[in-house]
Design a protein around this motif. Structure first.
Motif, PDB file in Angstrom:
ATOM      1  N   LEU A 178       0.777  -1.447   0.047  1.00  7.05           N
ATOM      2  CA  LEU A 178      -0.208  -0.110   0.091  1.00  7.05           C
ATOM      3  C   LEU A 178       1.044   1.148   0.508  1.00  7.05           C
ATOM      4  O   LEU A 178       2.118   1.182   0.315  1.00  7.05           O
ATOM      5  CB  LEU A 178      -1.104  -0.272   1.293  1.00  7.05           C
ATOM      6  N   LEU A 179       0.432   2.079  -0.132  1.00  4.53           N
ATOM      7  CA  LEU A 179       1.405   3.585  -0.368  1.00  4.53           C
ATOM      8  C   LEU A 179       1.365   4.387   0.908  1.00  4.53           C
ATOM      9  O   LEU A 179       0.052   3.619   1.631  1.00  4.53           O
ATOM     10  CB  LEU A 179       0.163   4.104  -0.881  1.00  4.53           C
ATOM     11  N   THR A 180       2.059   4.649   1.041  1.00  2.00           N
ATOM     12  CA  THR A 180       2.378   5.130   2.640  1.00  2.00           C
ATOM     13  C   THR A 180       1.564   6.275   3.126  1.00  2.00           C
ATOM     14  O   THR A 180       1.625   7.458   2.132  1.00  2.00           O
ATOM     15  CB  THR A 180       3.922   5.505   2.699  1.00  2.00           C
ATOM     16  N   LEU A 181       1.377   6.025   4.060  1.00  2.00           N
ATOM     17  CA  LEU A 181       0.342   7.125   3.926  1.00  2.00           C
ATOM     18  C   LEU A 181       1.256   7.944   6.349  1.00  2.00           C
ATOM     19  O   LEU A 181       1.149   6.567   6.592  1.00  2.00           O
ATOM     20  CB  LEU A 181      -1.195   7.290   4.633  1.00  2.00           C
TER      21      LEU A 181
ATOM     22  N   GLU B 113      -8.732   8.932  -4.814  1.00  2.00           N
ATOM     23  CA  GLU B 113      -7.469   9.227  -5.640  1.00  2.00           C
ATOM     24  C   GLU B 113      -6.760   8.670  -6.916  1.00  2.00           C
ATOM     25  O   GLU B 113      -6.839   7.277  -6.209  1.00  2.00           O
ATOM     26  CB  GLU B 113      -6.618   9.904  -4.777  1.00  2.00           C
ATOM     27  N   ASP B 114      -7.255   9.178  -7.575  1.00  2.00           N
ATOM     28  CA  ASP B 114      -6.041   8.442  -9.238  1.00  2.00           C
ATOM     29  C   ASP B 114      -4.024   7.833  -8.474  1.00  2.00           C
ATOM     30  O   ASP B 114      -3.516   9.146  -8.368  1.00  2.00           O
ATOM     31  CB  ASP B 114      -5.806   9.038  -9.910  1.00  2.00           C
ATOM     32  N   LEU B 115      -4.600   6.441  -8.460  1.00  5.33           N
ATOM     33  CA  LEU B 115      -3.056   6.595  -8.012  1.00  5.33           C
ATOM     34  C   LEU B 115      -1.713   6.827  -9.188  1.00  5.33           C
ATOM     35  O   LEU B 115      -0.654   7.100  -8.586  1.00  5.33           O
ATOM     36  CB  LEU B 115      -2.835   5.031  -7.434  1.00  5.33           C
ATOM     37  N   ASP B 116      -1.758   6.809  -9.679  1.00  9.46           N
ATOM     38  CA  ASP B 116      -0.893   7.146 -11.038  1.00  9.46           C
ATOM     39  C   ASP B 116      -0.612   8.901 -11.535  1.00  9.46           C
ATOM     40  O   ASP B 116       0.345   9.340 -12.166  1.00  9.46           O
ATOM     41  CB  ASP B 116      -1.605   7.096 -12.217  1.00  9.46           C
ATOM     42  N   HIS B 117      -1.338   9.788 -10.585  1.00  9.93           N
ATOM     43  CA  HIS B 117      -1.269  10.932 -10.212  1.00  9.93           C
ATOM     44  C   HIS B 117      -1.058  11.544  -8.447  1.00  9.93           C
ATOM     45  O   HIS B 117      -0.543  12.535  -8.705  1.00  9.93           O
ATOM     46  CB  HIS B 117      -2.898  11.700 -10.415  1.00  9.93           C
TER      47      HIS B 117
ATOM     48  N   GLY C  22       5.129  10.492  -4.819  1.00  9.23           N
ATOM     49  CA  GLY C  22       5.533   9.608  -3.088  1.00  9.23           C
ATOM     50  C   GLY C  22       4.462   9.962  -2.175  1.00  9.23           C
ATOM     51  O   GLY C  22       3.466   8.750  -2.873  1.00  9.23           O
ATOM     52  N   SER C  23       4.927   9.771  -1.060  1.00 13.27           N
ATOM     53  CA  SER C  23       3.518   9.688  -0.082  1.00 13.27           C
ATOM     54  C   SER C  23       2.459  10.678   0.409  1.00 13.27           C
ATOM     55  O   SER C  23       2.745  11.401  -0.368  1.00 13.27           O
ATOM     56  CB  SER C  23       4.584   9.534   0.960  1.00 13.27           C
TER      57      SER C  23
ATOM     58  N   CYS D 103      -1.612  16.021   1.669  1.00 16.99           N
ATOM     59  CA  CYS D 103      -0.832  16.445   0.376  1.00 16.99           C
ATOM     60  C   CYS D 103       0.256  14.977   0.143  1.00 16.99           C
ATOM     61  O   CYS D 103       0.305  14.217   0.873  1.00 16.99           O
ATOM     62  CB  CYS D 103      -0.177  17.414   0.939  1.00 16.99           C
ATOM     63  N   ASP D 104       0.414  15.474  -0.898  1.00 18.01           N
ATOM     64  CA  ASP D 104       1.178  14.429  -1.425  1.00 18.01           C
ATOM     65  C   ASP D 104       3.081  15.192  -1.914  1.00 18.01           C
ATOM     66  O   ASP D 104       2.757  16.743  -1.418  1.00 18.01           O
ATOM     67  CB  ASP D 104       1.172  13.925  -2.690  1.00 18.01           C
ATOM     68  N   GLU D 105       3.565  15.181  -2.399  1.00 15.46           N
ATOM     69  CA  GLU D 105       4.759  15.814  -3.345  1.00 15.46           C
ATOM     70  C   GLU D 105       4.614  16.871  -3.436  1.00 15.46           C
ATOM     71  O   GLU D 105       5.786  17.630  -3.497  1.00 15.46           O
ATOM     72  CB  GLU D 105       6.431  14.595  -3.547  1.00 15.46           C
ATOM     73  N   LYS D 106       3.674  16.755  -4.838  1.00 14.48           N
ATOM     74  CA  LYS D 106       3.400  18.340  -5.369  1.00 14.48           C
ATOM     75  C   LYS D 106       2.206  19.039  -4.825  1.00 14.48           C
ATOM     76  O   LYS D 106       2.101  19.904  -5.415  1.00 14.48           O
ATOM     77  CB  LYS D 106       2.642  17.612  -6.620  1.00 14.48           C
TER      78      LYS D 106
END
Length: 234
Positions: free
Chosen positions: A2-5, A121-125, A128-129, A162-165
């Protein structure tokens, strides 16, 4: 995997009863709303009406807890409602829920049926975490106004994902940005179910299991992974 949260200490101090559960899905097939996704929304509205039995959504203990959390970071809960309350109020007022696309319809149905904020959320967009934190006010948030993409900024102290962007969702789960939202062409997604005490870990898991089951029925070839509840009191 899983994506890091990550949830910041500032947010945990603000709302110790907060928790979440993530569901990831890969290989999805999305598209415009159809009879199946519309039926899920109609059934969710029926379940909501039965659950509330004439009460207003804000009288439900779980929604009341979200209102208290919003007030704690300076947001007026009667003006900027959490996503579950906003959807519930619309369902009760209009007798139906908006049709967006198959995947959004599905997670909105889970949100309304269980009175729990659910985001997709679209994981391809995602870059990062992802982190839940109190904003500085400098973070960029891409949204739409008048048919054009515009960049806004959260208020200092506002709780945001937030993500890295930049910011992906303002005021906890009030408004999602356009950069990471699920579109008709999305194939990989992160679904985030968020709770406040008094909702239990078991109730959170039940909602997530229903989401995963519905996703699998809608997209039989998808690979779906359900995480564990991330709760301070679990």
């Amino acid at each position: 995997m899983l994506l890091t949260l990550h949830v910041s200490d500032d947010v945990r101090t603000l709302a110790p009863g907060f928790g979440y559960l993530a569901v990831e899905a890969h290989g999805l097939t999305n598209g415009p709303s159809d009879d199946h996704s519309s039926a899920l929304l109609d059934e969710a509205t029926r379940r909501l009406t039965e659950r509330l039995a004439g009460r207003a959504p804000q009288d439900d203990p779980h929604i009341a807890a979200w209102r208290a959390a919003y007030a704690a970071f300076g947001s007026k809960p009667s003006r900027t409602r959490n996503s579950a309350e906003a959807l519930a109020r619309r369902a009760l007022a209009d007798g139906s829920l908006p049709r967006i696309n198959r995947l959004v319809d599905l997670y909105n149905a889970i949100s309304v049926a269980h009175l729990i904020p659910v985001g997709g959320e679209d994981l391809d967009h995602i870059q990062g975490s992802m982190r839940l934190l109190r904003a500085t006010g400098e973070e960029p948030f891409v949204t739409a106004a008048g048919g054009e993409h515009v960049i806004e900024h959260p208020e200092p102290g506002e709780v945001v994902w937030c993500d890295e962007k930049g910011v992906t969702c303002r005021r906890w789960n009030w408004r999602q940005g356009t950069r990471t939202r699920l579109t008709d062409t999305s194939v990989n997604a992160l679904f985030l179910l968020e709770r406040m005490a008094p909702m239990t870990a078991g109730e959170l898991q039940t909602a997530a299991a229903e989401l995963a089951e519905s996703l699998q029925k809608m997209c039989p070839d998808a690979r779906i992974e359900v995480g564990r509840p991330q709760l301070r009191d679990y």
